[in-house]
Enzyme design. Structure first.
Site, PDB file in Angstrom:
ATOM      1  N   GLY A  81      12.462   5.492  -6.420  1.00 40.91           N
ATOM      2  CA  GLY A  81      12.446   5.186  -4.995  1.00 40.91           C
ATOM      3  C   GLY A  81      12.609   3.696  -4.747  1.00 40.91           C
ATOM      4  NE  ARG A 131      14.512  11.809  -6.944  1.00 40.63           N
ATOM      5  CZ  ARG A 131      13.413  11.101  -7.108  1.00 40.63           C
ATOM      6  NH1 ARG A 131      13.053  10.712  -8.328  1.00 40.63           N
ATOM      7  NH2 ARG A 131      12.661  10.768  -6.064  1.00 40.63           N
ATOM      8  N   GLY A 181       9.267   2.394 -10.705  1.00 40.60           N
ATOM      9  CA  GLY A 181       7.926   2.936 -10.814  1.00 40.60           C
ATOM     10  C   GLY A 181       7.693   3.703 -12.100  1.00 40.60           C
ATOM     11  CG  ASP A 198       2.054   4.832  -8.289  1.00 38.46           C
ATOM     12  OD1 ASP A 198       2.861   3.877  -8.446  1.00 38.46           O
ATOM     13  OD2 ASP A 198       2.423   6.013  -8.209  1.00 38.46           O
ATOM     14  NE  ARG A 204       4.407  12.542  -6.785  1.00 40.99           N
ATOM     15  CZ  ARG A 204       5.532  12.331  -7.467  1.00 40.99           C
ATOM     16  NH1 ARG A 204       6.616  13.018  -7.163  1.00 40.99           N
ATOM     17  NH2 ARG A 204       5.582  11.421  -8.416  1.00 40.99           N
ATOM     18  NE  ARG A 257     -19.510   6.769  18.211  1.00 41.08           N
ATOM     19  CZ  ARG A 257     -18.567   5.852  18.400  1.00 41.08           C
ATOM     20  NH1 ARG A 257     -18.562   5.154  19.534  1.00 41.08           N
ATOM     21  NH2 ARG A 257     -17.644   5.646  17.499  1.00 41.08           N
TER      22      ARG A 257
END
Length: 319
Positions: A11, A72, A102, A129, A171, A211
């Site tokens: 990505g 990909r 990544g 990540d 994800r 409230r």
């Protein structure tokens, strides 16, 4: 090394172009040639490779996405595909490779290194990540994009006295949801790292209504459930009406922040330095504000962890 290659994979993330620029200009500064590999590992297998000069990476530091494009490639997951890639690299005189991306991109770089071709990973993903580095290229830009969206949605939520569910990317990692939720003042944040307590969410919303609270913002990471699914659950469990906003791929685009441009420049340059030392199988990262390198395998031996103290803080501040 006399010639290295650079590719982006997976990505796209804001700041990838700044990293490519840093790789190219750092290498040329030290008397090396650089080849740009277009369309990721698929382009590598297909030989979609062109030499890059200083001017080829001019005026890209401010652009989102990646000038090298991404794709990909199932074939590259096989050893046969990996050996085809190495054959192309050698045919073009490339002696080392910088891979910006990544988790999947890192796996590819590690596979090439294990087959004897020196490869270095630079973390480019908005999800933040990648174990071994405090931050990844693109995270800060995506975070600010989400915060801007939260601020705008809150205006409507306030005007119409409604509760909104905002779905963000993530994800397997909740960093975007967690950081954006805390920065945007969200009443509730749902992330993959913490088991979802829908009954607790209902109680928090009902207490707010009691409230006099007329609206609320709920942030949910896509890895937990979709915003639509959460809206249905709240309706079924407590007859709570909500509106849904799915931010989607808007989070990946846009001009990178200053922080991401600096980070990308530092990490891209460090990758070249590692290859100049004839080292491969290495990942580049930043820890405690210091640029570091470490074994690529470390990125898979450890699990990414969210800062759960921030999750607790968000709950304390959203009473």
């Amino acid at each position: 090394m006399k010639k290295i290659g650079v590719l982006t994979s997976g990505g796209d993330a804001p700041g990838m172009n700044a990293a490519v620029r840093a790789v190219v200009r750092k290498a040329i500064f030290h008397g090396m040639e650089v080849a740009g590999i277009y369309h990721g590992y698929q382009g590598l297998i297909n030989g979609n490779i062109e030499n890059l000069d200083v001017g080829d990476v001019g005026d890209i530091i401010q652009r989102g996405g990646t000038m090298l494009h991404s794709a990909r490639c199932l074939e590259f997951k096989t050893e046969e595909g990996q050996r085809k890639a190495i054959s192309q690299l050698k045919e073009h005189g490339i002696e080392g490779l910088v891979v910006i991306g990544g988790d999947g991109s890192y796996r590819g770089a590690l596979a090439l290194s294990k087959l004897g071709f020196p490869s270095v990973g630079v973390p480019g993903t908005i999800d933040n990540d990648i174990p071994g580095t405090d931050y990844t290229i693109g995270f800060d830009t995506a975070l600010n994009t989400i915060i801007e969206s939260i601020d705008k949605i809150r205006d409507t939520a306030t005007s119409h006295e409604r509760s909104f569910i905002i779905e963000v990317m993530g994800r397997d990692a909740g960093d975007l949801a967690l950081w954006a939720g805390l920065a945007g003042g969200a009443e509730t944040i749902l992330i993959p790292e913490v088991p979802s307590d829908i009954d607790g969410l209902v109680r928090r919303l009902e207490q707010g209504y009691e409230r006099g609270k007329k609206h609320s913002i709920i942030i949910v990471a896509e890895g937990v459930m979709s915003a639509g699914e959460l809206a249905t659950l709240l309706k079924e469990k407590a007859d709570i009406e909500t509106r849904v906003s799915v931010l989607g791929h808007i989070q990946r685009g846009g001009s990178p922040t200053g922080r991401d441009r600096v980070l990308a420049s530092q990490l891209g340059a460090k990758a070249v330095e590692v290859l100049m030392e004839d080292r491969g199988g290495v990942a580049i990262g930043i820890r405690n504000h210091q640029v570091v390198d470490y074994e690529l395998s470390e990125a898979f031996n450890k699990a990414h962890k969210a800062e759960l103290s921030m999750y607790t803080l968000s709950q304390e501040l959203s009473i």
